[in-house]
Design an enzyme around this catalytic site. Sequence first.
Site, short mmCIF file in Angstrom:
data_model
loop_
_atom_site.label_atom_id
_atom_site.label_comp_id
_atom_site.label_asym_id
_atom_site.label_seq_id
_atom_site.Cartn_x
_atom_site.Cartn_y
_atom_site.Cartn_z
CB CYS A 257 -0.99 -0.04 1.16
SG CYS A 257 -2.34 1.17 0.97
CG HIS B 152 -4.30 -3.21 2.42
ND1 HIS B 152 -3.39 -2.86 3.40
CD2 HIS B 152 -4.81 -2.05 1.95
CE1 HIS B 152 -3.36 -1.55 3.53
NE2 HIS B 152 -4.22 -1.02 2.65
CD GLU C 50 -2.65 -6.02 5.02
OE1 GLU C 50 -2.81 -4.81 5.31
OE2 GLU C 50 -2.03 -6.39 4.00
#
Length: 207
Positions: free
Chosen positions: A79, A187, A189
């Site tokens: 990011c 992202h 995650e």
Amino acid sequence: MIAIIDYGVGNIFSLYSSFRHIGAEAKLTADPDEIRRSDKIVLPGVGAFGDAADKLRSSGLADVVKEQAAEGKPLLGICLGMQLLFDKSYEYGEHEGLGLIPGKVVTMEGVVPSAYKIPHIGWNALHFPKDRPVSPIFRYISEGDFVYFVHTYYATECEDSLIATAEYGAELTAAVADGNVYGLQFHPEKSGEVGMRILKAFSDMEE
């Protein structure tokens, strides 16, 4: 060990938890010696480019990141961490980046159609360039898999390092790579199983 650089920009515990979930040894750290001893480095980040760049430099960690990247250690920016890899950003002024990947970071305004909301928030498919091999960081996923984005600015003038795009009214840079340096605008995650597979591919890399 994967060193996740903790320089006070964003909540990085979910990223740490994701690496642990896939069985990778990871550590949140701001210790230069620990970063040097690591096998790989992750540079996360959310928020404003200028603030993050200032914190990274004032902590001395910018030099450590560049030093380790120059030595061939795998480095992953995520990011805002990806945006910091570039030469400069034009977010609220002009700010110098780490200069590890040629290119610049600019606003999406005037690039995506006015009907599209900015920031770009949501799930989009990854598209791989047809004129080059699929990047090693995508070895465990497929063209068209969806990942989760949250951003207002995007990288441009980085065609030589482009490894994935996402369509949001325009083809936007989704991921880049230059040698051992990788960047993901999205992202992983927050991207479910696809994101875990991308993190797994990074954790499996060797210098």
